[in-house]
Scaffold this active site. Structure first.
Site, PDB file in Angstrom:
ATOM      1  N   ASN A  29       0.811  -1.222   0.000  1.00  0.00           N
ATOM      2  CA  ASN A  29       0.000   0.000   0.000  1.00  0.00           C
ATOM      3  C   ASN A  29       0.844   1.272   0.000  1.00  0.00           C
ATOM      4  OD1 ASN A  29      -2.370   1.438   0.043  1.00  0.00           O
ATOM      5  ND2 ASN A  29      -2.984   0.823   2.114  1.00  0.00           N
TER       6      ASN A  29
ATOM      7  N   HIS B  36     -15.081  -3.933  10.628  1.00  0.00           N
ATOM      8  CA  HIS B  36     -14.609  -2.630  11.118  1.00  0.00           C
ATOM      9  C   HIS B  36     -15.746  -1.664  11.348  1.00  0.00           C
ATOM     10  CE1 HIS B  36     -10.189  -2.389   9.611  1.00  0.00           C
ATOM     11  NE2 HIS B  36     -10.478  -3.608   9.977  1.00  0.00           N
TER      12      HIS B  36
ATOM     13  N   ARG C 120     -14.440  -4.777  15.351  1.00  0.00           N
ATOM     14  CA  ARG C 120     -13.433  -3.804  15.748  1.00  0.00           C
ATOM     15  C   ARG C 120     -14.103  -2.442  15.837  1.00  0.00           C
ATOM     16  NH1 ARG C 120      -8.198  -1.543  12.323  1.00  0.00           N
ATOM     17  NH2 ARG C 120      -9.648   0.121  11.820  1.00  0.00           N
TER      18      ARG C 120
ATOM     19  N   TYR D 165      -6.720   7.928  11.999  1.00  0.00           N
ATOM     20  CA  TYR D 165      -6.687   6.537  11.542  1.00  0.00           C
ATOM     21  C   TYR D 165      -7.981   5.794  11.934  1.00  0.00           C
ATOM     22  CZ  TYR D 165      -6.316   1.681  11.157  1.00  0.00           C
ATOM     23  OH  TYR D 165      -6.645   0.396  10.826  1.00  0.00           O
TER      24      TYR D 165
ATOM     25  N   ARG E 245      -0.225 -11.070  13.499  1.00  0.00           N
ATOM     26  CA  ARG E 245      -1.075 -10.533  12.433  1.00  0.00           C
ATOM     27  C   ARG E 245      -0.411 -10.465  11.052  1.00  0.00           C
ATOM     28  NH1 ARG E 245      -5.210  -8.052  12.150  1.00  0.00           N
ATOM     29  NH2 ARG E 245      -4.432  -6.111  11.210  1.00  0.00           N
TER      30      ARG E 245
ATOM     31  N   TRP F 109       1.899   7.079  12.308  1.00  0.00           N
ATOM     32  CA  TRP F 109       0.503   7.152  11.869  1.00  0.00           C
ATOM     33  C   TRP F 109      -0.244   5.888  12.251  1.00  0.00           C
ATOM     34  CZ3 TRP F 109      -1.810   4.090   7.875  1.00  0.00           C
ATOM     35  CH2 TRP F 109      -3.173   4.399   7.662  1.00  0.00           C
TER      36      TRP F 109
HETATM   37  O1  EZ4 Z   1      -3.583   0.754   8.203  1.00  0.00           O
HETATM   38  O2  EZ4 Z   1      -3.994  -1.788   5.737  1.00  0.00           O
HETATM   39  O3  EZ4 Z   1      -5.766  -3.332  10.925  1.00  0.00           O
HETATM   40  N1  EZ4 Z   1      -5.733  -2.757   9.901  1.00  0.00           N
HETATM   41  C1  EZ4 Z   1      -4.958  -1.730   9.608  1.00  0.00           C
HETATM   42  C2  EZ4 Z   1      -5.026  -1.190   8.202  1.00  0.00           C
HETATM   43  C3  EZ4 Z   1      -3.711  -0.568   7.748  1.00  0.00           C
HETATM   44  C4  EZ4 Z   1      -3.656  -0.542   6.235  1.00  0.00           C
HETATM   45  C5  EZ4 Z   1      -2.260  -0.117   5.778  1.00  0.00           C
HETATM   46  O4  EZ4 Z   1      -2.052  -0.441   4.465  1.00  0.00           O
HETATM   47  O5  EZ4 Z   1      -4.225  -1.269  10.446  1.00  0.00           O
HETATM   48  O6  EZ4 Z   1      -6.091  -0.278   8.100  1.00  0.00           O
HETATM   49 CO    CO Z   2      -4.036  -2.614  12.083  1.00  0.00          CO
END
Ligand code: EZ4
Ligand code: CO
Length: 403
Positions: free
Chosen positions: A37, A122, A147, A159, A284, A403
Site C-alpha cells: 500500500n 470494522h 473492531r 486513523y 497478524r 501514523w
Molecule cells: O492501516 O492496511 O488493521 N488494519 C490496519 C489497516 C492498515 C492498512 C495499511 O495499508 O491497520 O487499516
Molecule cells: Co491494524
C-alpha cells in the site's frame, strides 16, 4: 511443468493492486498478490526487473526451493518490497499446484482444521455514538466479532475513521500524503469511554477489538491496556511500534488485555522474540507481506508452540487474491485465532471474481481447485494505476508522529 510467463498486472478498481500471474507450459496459471500500500510501483519494478526473468523455465512444482532461491539468492534479505515479491511468486505457485492436482489449496496445507473462518468487521464513527450505531449495524449483518474505532474530539480525521461508518480506506489519491493530527492524551481518555459505552449497549459475550495503530509508547500502551481491562477486549492491536520488541515486555508486565501485532512484519525474525517470550497473543502477519503461504506456515508453527494464535491482516489493500490465500491458510492452520475482513468495492470484486464467501460472521474459501480466485485482465486494464499514499501524522505542535 515449466513456467513460461510471469506477468505483473497493475490496476486500480477503487484502489491500487499489483497481481502476479505465472503461466506454465501446459496452460495452468496461478495468481499472487504483490500489493504494498502506497509503495506499489517499487514491487512492480522488483518483480519485473529482478524476479520474472529468473522464473522463466523453472519448474513450477518446486515451491520451497523457489522460495529459497529468491530469498537466499538475492543476498539482500527481508524488507517489505522483496518479501511482497517473494509472497506473490509463492502464492501463485501454490495456486498452480493445487489447480493441477484439482484440489482447493487448504487440502495441500493439511486439510481443514475447522468448519469456518471467524472474521471481524470494522465499525467506526466520528464520535462514540456513531461508533455504537456502526457496531449495531455490523451485528445486523451477522458479524460475530467487531473492531471499534472512534474519532477523537479536536483531532479531525484520524486513523480508522472516515468514508461513512461502514467503510474505511487508509490510502488517499494524490501526489502527496494527507497530513493528520494527533494528540495521545485525548485518545487515551476517549478509548475507555468508547468501550464502557459499547459494553453497556452490547452483550458481555460480543468479541470487541481495537487498533491503536502504533501510536503509543510502551507505558502509554500499558495504561490503555489496563484501562480497558473491565471491558475485556478480544485484542488491542499494534499498541506500540514493534521495531523495539522489548517494549512489549513492559506492556505485558502491566496488563492482561490480549495483544495483537504484526501487520507490518515481513518475516519470522520480526516476530521471533515476541512469540518466544509470549509477549503477544495474536500474530497478524499477512500472506502478501510475510513471504506467502510457505513462510506464513513457519510463523504459525513457531506461534503454535508458544500458544500464540493467528489474526491475519485483511484490510482492503490485501487484494481478493491475498484474501483467498488467507482463508485457505486460516482454515487449515491449527492455531488460527481470527481473520480481519473488510469488504472490497464492487469494482474490485468484478476484476477479481472469487469463490470465497461470507455468511453469518464466518468466511469460507470454497472448494474450487487452487485459490478459487481469478483476474479479469480486460476489465483490470480499464482501471489504470492512480498515485496514492497512506497519510502521515503530526502531533499538535507539528512533530512527526507514527501514523
Ligand atoms: O492501516 O492496511 O488493521 N488494519 C490496519 C489497516 C492498515 C492498512 C495499511 O495499508 O491497520 O487499516
Ligand atoms: Co491494524
Amino acid at each position: 511443468m515449466k513456467i513460461v510467463d510471469a506477468k505483473v498486472i497493475v490496476c486500480s478498481p477503487g484502489r491500487n493492486f499489483v497481481t502476479l500471474k505465472l503461466v506454465t507450459e501446459d496452460g495452468v496459471y496461478g495468481l499472487g498478490d504483490a500489493t504494498l500500500n502506497g509503495r506499489e510501483l517499487a514491487v512492480v519494478s522488483y518483480l519485473k526487473d529482478h524476479v520474472a526473468p529468473l522464473l522463466i523455465g523453472r519448474d513450477a512444482a518446486r515451491i520451497e526451493d523457489t522460495w529459497h532461491y529468491l530469498y537466499k539468492g538475492a543476498y539482500w534479505r527481508r524488507g517489505p518490497v522483496t518479501m511482497c515479491a517473494i509472497s506473490a511468486v509463492d502464492v501463485a505457485l501454490w495456486d498452480i499446484k493445487a489447480k493441477s492436482l484439482g484440489v482447493p489449496l487448504y487440502q495441500l496445507l493439511g486439510g481443514a482444521s475447522r468448519d469456518a473462518v471467524l472474521v471481524y468487521g470494522h465499525a467506526n464513527g466520528a464520535n462514540i455514538e456513531e461508533t455504537v450505531a456502526a457496531v449495531a449495524d455490523y451485528q445486523k449483518l451477522g458479524y460475530k466479532a467487531i473492531r471499534a474505532q472512534s474519532g477523537v474530539p479536536g483531532l479531525g480525521k484520524i486513523y480508522g475513521v472516515g468514508r461513512g461508518k461502514m467503510q474505511y480506506e487508509a490510502a488517499q489519491e494524490g501526489s502527496l500524503p494527507v497530513e493528520e493530527t494527533w494528540n495521545t492524551e485525548s485518545y487515551l481518555n476517549l478509548v475507555p469511554q468508547l468501550f464502557a459505552r459499547l459494553r453497556k449497549e452490547f452483550s458481555e459475550e460480543l468479541p470487541l477489538l481495537h487498533d491503536a495503530h502504533h501510536r503509543l509508547t510502551p507505558i502509554e500502551a500499558a495504561r490503555l491496556g489496563r484501562s480497558l481491562e473491565p471491558y475485556h477486549l478480544f485484542w488491542l492491536e499494534d499498541p506500540t511500534p514493534a521495531e523495539l520488541q522489548d517494549g512489549f515486555r513492559l506492556i505485558r508486565q502491566h496488563t492482561t488485555t490480549p495483544i495483537a501485532v504484526g501487520e507490518v512484519f515481513n518475516s519470522v525474525y520480526d516476530c521471533e522474540r515476541l512469540i518466544k517470550e509470549q509477549l503477544i497473543d495474536y500474530i497478524r502477519t499477512a500472506v502478501v507481506h510475510a513471504g506467502g503461504i510457505t513462510h506464513m506456515r513457519k510463523i504459525a508453527s513457531l506461534a503454535e508452540m508458544h500458544q500464540v494464535r493467528t489474526g491475519c491482516h485483511g484490510a482492503t489493500d490485501m487484494s481478493p487474491v491475498c484474501m483467498a490465500a488467507a482463508l485457505h491458510f486460516d482454515l487449515s492452520v491449527h492455531n488460527f485465532g481470527i481473520q480481519e475482513y473488510m469488504v472490497h468495492s464492487a469494482e474490485t470484486d468484478s476484476v477479481f471474481p472469487h469463490k470465497y464467501s461470507f455468511s453469518n460472521g464466518f468466511m469460507y474459501p470454497g472448494d474450487a481447485p487452487g485459490l478459487g480466485v481469478d483476474i479479469n485482465e480486460e476489465l483490470a486494464a480499464k482501471f489504470p494505476y492512480k498515485q496514492a499514499y497512506l497519510p502521515v501524522n503530526r502531533a499538535l505542535d507539528g512533530t512527526m508522529h507514527s501514523w
